[in-house]
Design a protein around this motif. Structure first.
Motif, mmCIF file in Angstrom:
data_model
loop_
_atom_site.group_PDB
_atom_site.id
_atom_site.type_symbol
_atom_site.label_atom_id
_atom_site.label_comp_id
_atom_site.label_asym_id
_atom_site.label_seq_id
_atom_site.Cartn_x
_atom_site.Cartn_y
_atom_site.Cartn_z
ATOM 1 N N MET A 1 0.850 -1.202 0.000
ATOM 2 C CA MET A 1 0.000 0.000 0.000
ATOM 3 C C MET A 1 0.882 1.247 0.000
ATOM 4 O O MET A 1 1.877 1.322 0.734
ATOM 5 N N ASP A 2 0.531 2.221 -0.841
ATOM 6 C CA ASP A 2 1.286 3.465 -0.885
ATOM 7 C C ASP A 2 1.102 4.231 0.418
ATOM 8 O O ASP A 2 0.017 4.263 1.000
ATOM 9 N N MET A 3 2.176 4.876 0.862
ATOM 10 C CA MET A 3 2.085 5.695 2.053
ATOM 11 C C MET A 3 1.327 6.983 1.732
ATOM 12 O O MET A 3 1.474 7.550 0.643
ATOM 13 N N PRO A 4 0.518 7.483 2.667
ATOM 14 C CA PRO A 4 -0.242 8.702 2.391
ATOM 15 C C PRO A 4 0.641 9.936 2.383
ATOM 16 O O PRO A 4 1.730 9.958 2.961
ATOM 17 N N ASP A 5 0.169 10.960 1.687
ATOM 18 C CA ASP A 5 0.839 12.263 1.702
ATOM 19 C C ASP A 5 0.444 13.071 2.932
ATOM 20 O O ASP A 5 1.247 13.832 3.467
ATOM 21 N N VAL A 6 -0.799 12.933 3.356
ATOM 22 C CA VAL A 6 -1.388 13.793 4.390
ATOM 23 C C VAL A 6 -2.028 12.935 5.468
ATOM 24 O O VAL A 6 -2.728 11.969 5.165
ATOM 25 N N SER A 7 -1.778 13.311 6.730
ATOM 26 C CA SER A 7 -2.449 12.673 7.865
ATOM 27 C C SER A 7 -3.249 13.726 8.622
ATOM 28 O O SER A 7 -2.669 14.650 9.203
ATOM 29 N N PHE A 8 -4.572 13.618 8.587
ATOM 30 C CA PHE A 8 -5.423 14.413 9.469
ATOM 31 C C PHE A 8 -5.441 13.733 10.838
ATOM 32 O O PHE A 8 -5.653 12.510 10.917
ATOM 33 N N ILE A 9 -5.240 14.503 11.889
ATOM 34 C CA ILE A 9 -5.180 13.957 13.249
ATOM 35 C C ILE A 9 -6.307 14.550 14.083
ATOM 36 O O ILE A 9 -6.428 15.774 14.197
ATOM 37 N N VAL A 10 -7.120 13.666 14.656
ATOM 38 C CA VAL A 10 -8.224 14.068 15.523
ATOM 39 C C VAL A 10 -8.124 13.273 16.817
ATOM 40 O O VAL A 10 -8.234 12.038 16.793
ATOM 41 N N CYS A 11 -7.901 13.950 17.928
ATOM 42 C CA CYS A 11 -7.923 13.297 19.236
ATOM 43 C C CYS A 11 -9.307 13.494 19.840
ATOM 44 O O CYS A 11 -9.870 14.589 19.776
ATOM 45 N N THR A 12 -9.846 12.442 20.426
ATOM 46 C CA THR A 12 -11.242 12.492 20.850
ATOM 47 C C THR A 12 -11.433 11.833 22.200
ATOM 48 O O THR A 12 -10.682 10.925 22.584
ATOM 49 N N ARG A 13 -12.453 12.307 22.899
ATOM 50 C CA ARG A 13 -12.820 11.705 24.180
ATOM 51 C C ARG A 13 -14.306 11.940 24.443
ATOM 52 O O ARG A 13 -14.751 13.077 24.606
ATOM 53 N N SER A 14 -15.063 10.864 24.410
ATOM 54 C CA SER A 14 -16.469 10.857 24.834
ATOM 55 C C SER A 14 -17.350 11.840 24.077
ATOM 56 O O SER A 14 -18.255 12.439 24.641
ATOM 57 N N ARG A 15 -17.114 12.005 22.782
ATOM 58 C CA ARG A 15 -17.964 12.863 21.957
ATOM 59 C C ARG A 15 -18.297 12.151 20.653
ATOM 60 O O ARG A 15 -17.912 12.600 19.575
ATOM 61 N N PRO A 16 -19.005 11.064 20.676
ATOM 62 C CA PRO A 16 -19.177 10.258 19.465
ATOM 63 C C PRO A 16 -19.895 10.976 18.335
ATOM 64 O O PRO A 16 -19.480 10.882 17.175
ATOM 65 N N ARG A 17 -20.974 11.693 18.628
ATOM 66 C CA ARG A 17 -21.731 12.347 17.558
ATOM 67 C C ARG A 17 -20.916 13.472 16.933
ATOM 68 O O ARG A 17 -20.904 13.643 15.704
ATOM 69 N N ARG A 18 -20.237 14.239 17.769
ATOM 70 C CA ARG A 18 -19.410 15.314 17.232
ATOM 71 C C ARG A 18 -18.238 14.762 16.430
ATOM 72 O O ARG A 18 -17.854 15.320 15.401
ATOM 73 N N LEU A 19 -17.669 13.666 16.911
ATOM 74 C CA LEU A 19 -16.562 13.046 16.183
ATOM 75 C C LEU A 19 -16.994 12.618 14.788
ATOM 76 O O LEU A 19 -16.269 12.857 13.809
ATOM 77 N N LEU A 20 -18.161 12.006 14.668
ATOM 78 C CA LEU A 20 -18.627 11.577 13.347
ATOM 79 C C LEU A 20 -18.805 12.774 12.420
ATOM 80 O O LEU A 20 -18.479 12.700 11.224
ATOM 81 N N ARG A 21 -19.320 13.873 12.945
ATOM 82 C CA ARG A 21 -19.471 15.079 12.129
ATOM 83 C C ARG A 21 -18.104 15.607 11.690
ATOM 84 O O ARG A 21 -17.925 16.010 10.528
ATOM 85 N N ALA A 22 -17.131 15.603 12.607
ATOM 86 C CA ALA A 22 -15.795 16.088 12.272
ATOM 87 C C ALA A 22 -15.155 15.231 11.190
ATOM 88 O O ALA A 22 -14.615 15.750 10.197
ATOM 89 N N VAL A 23 -15.205 13.923 11.364
ATOM 90 C CA VAL A 23 -14.580 13.020 10.390
ATOM 91 C C VAL A 23 -15.270 13.138 9.037
ATOM 92 O O VAL A 23 -14.610 13.122 7.979
ATOM 93 N N GLY A 24 -16.593 13.275 9.027
ATOM 94 C CA GLY A 24 -17.297 13.444 7.765
ATOM 95 C C GLY A 24 -16.853 14.681 7.014
ATOM 96 O O GLY A 24 -16.696 14.658 5.785
ATOM 97 N N SER A 25 -16.623 15.789 7.730
ATOM 98 C CA SER A 25 -16.174 17.017 7.067
ATOM 99 C C SER A 25 -14.765 16.852 6.507
ATOM 100 O O SER A 25 -14.449 17.366 5.422
ATOM 101 N N ILE A 26 -13.915 16.129 7.219
ATOM 102 C CA ILE A 26 -12.558 15.875 6.720
ATOM 103 C C ILE A 26 -12.615 15.043 5.447
ATOM 104 O O ILE A 26 -11.906 15.316 4.466
ATOM 105 N N ALA A 27 -13.461 14.028 5.443
ATOM 106 C CA ALA A 27 -13.587 13.184 4.246
ATOM 107 C C ALA A 27 -14.020 14.000 3.033
ATOM 108 O O ALA A 27 -13.539 13.784 1.912
ATOM 109 N N ARG A 28 -14.903 14.962 3.268
ATOM 110 C CA ARG A 28 -15.387 15.770 2.140
ATOM 111 C C ARG A 28 -14.295 16.679 1.588
ATOM 112 O O ARG A 28 -14.202 16.869 0.364
ATOM 113 N N THR A 29 -13.459 17.260 2.458
ATOM 114 C CA THR A 29 -12.389 18.111 1.913
ATOM 115 C C THR A 29 -11.312 17.268 1.233
ATOM 116 O O THR A 29 -10.705 17.713 0.257
ATOM 117 N N ILE A 30 -11.114 16.037 1.700
ATOM 118 C CA ILE A 30 -10.164 15.138 1.038
ATOM 119 C C ILE A 30 -10.625 14.840 -0.386
ATOM 120 O O ILE A 30 -9.817 14.768 -1.325
#
Length: 302
Positions: A1-30
């Motif tokens: 597998m090719d190594m990625p160029d970019v790593s988005f980093i999200v540290c999370t604690r006990s915020r599942p709904r907000r985390l899903l929203r954050a990750v979804g927005s990152i996926a869209r800009t990718i």
């Protein structure tokens, strides 16, 4: 597998709904930069069992981007960020928080600035509070690009929920100081400490407003803002103590706060009249933080 160029980093604690929203927005800009190979690194840092998400749930909102879910038992935000950087495979690290969303054009704007400014800088962008119920605090909405210099207080010049740097820059600066940040006795200050150290080794710190992050921080009352501001001021005092010898220029900012605090009883301006925040409180917490660091924080190395 090719190594990625970019790593988005999200540290999370006990915020599942907000985390899903954050990750979804990152996926869209990718998706707007299909020629870049990107990954999302989610560092799960001691969430309550009932508020943990599994890898499949997170991957469901991150597709087609690759998302890796990693686990820690706790240890504070700096520990989580250091572990995420160690696990990340990209050459560019982008940090945001689990209660944020990144704009659709975020990655393309960052890419443009890296091409224009070079690879040796920390680059951050605007932080907007879009929810009208949230207090307008922890914002960065300057409309023009900025370059950091010591006349600015480093706190908040580039915020921890919106900044990027290459792997090489991170190695020049070193890891986040685990004595600072959420989940530690110092309670905050890990990103401010990082900027101080970056400036100390000659890394430029740049701000561009078009790299927008929306921050849904959820603080709706003045009392919540006051508590957060006390934490920031306490951590800043600890940072003054930590960097007194190597970065004495920071004491200009303490002097400025003390001078303004002395003027308040004579009708001088408050630190923030909208939230009833005083310079006197800033100075008291600065002193308390400096003493706390001298007593306990300075005994442990980062």
């Amino acid at each position: 597998m090719d190594m990625p160029d970019v790593s988005f980093i999200v540290c999370t604690r006990s915020r599942p709904r907000r985390l899903l929203r954050a990750v979804g927005s990152i996926a869209r800009t990718i998706e707007t930069c299909p020629d870049l190979r990107c990954e999302i690194v989610v560092m799960e840092n001691g969430s309550q069992p009932e508020l943990r998400l599994d890898a499949e749930e997170i991957q469901s909102v991150s597709r087609p981007a690759e998302c890796r879910l990693l686990w820690l038992d706790g240890g504070g935000l700096s520990v989580a960020r250091n572990a995420a950087m160690a696990a990340a495979r990209g050459q560019l690290f982008i940090f945001t928080d689990d209660d944020c969303t990144v704009s659709l054009s975020y990655l393309s704007e960052l890419r443009k600035h890296l091409e224009d400014e070079g690879q040796d800088a920390i680059i951050g962008g605007s932080v907007i509070v879009p929810d009208p119920e949230d207090q307008h605090f922890t914002m960065k909405d300057a409309e023009e690009p900025q370059v950091y210099d010591p006349s600015w207080h480093p706190g908040g010049f580039v915020q921890g929920c919106n900044f990027a740097m290459t792997r090489e820059v991170s190695l020049r600066i070193g890891p986040f100081d685990r004595r600072f940040g959420a989940g530690t006795p110092m309670r905050a200050g890990e990103d401010t400490d990082y900027l101080i150290r970056a400036h100390g080794v000659g890394v430029p710190i740049l701000y561009f407003p078009d790299m927008r992050v929306n921050h849904y921080h959820g603080r709706t009352t003045r009392d919540e803002v006051k508590r957060l501001h006390r934490d920031y001021s306490f951590a800043n005092g600890a940072l003054y103590a930590k960097h007194l010898v190597q970065h004495p220029w920071l004491m200009r900012h303490f002097y400025y706060a003390a001078r303004n605090a002395a003027k308040e009883p004579m009708g001088g301006a408050l630190f923030d009249r909208n939230h009833d925040l005083s310079w006197s409180s800033v100075v008291k917490q600065n002193i308390a933080g400096a003493v706390a660091f001298a007593v306990r924080g300075g005994k442990k190395r980062p």
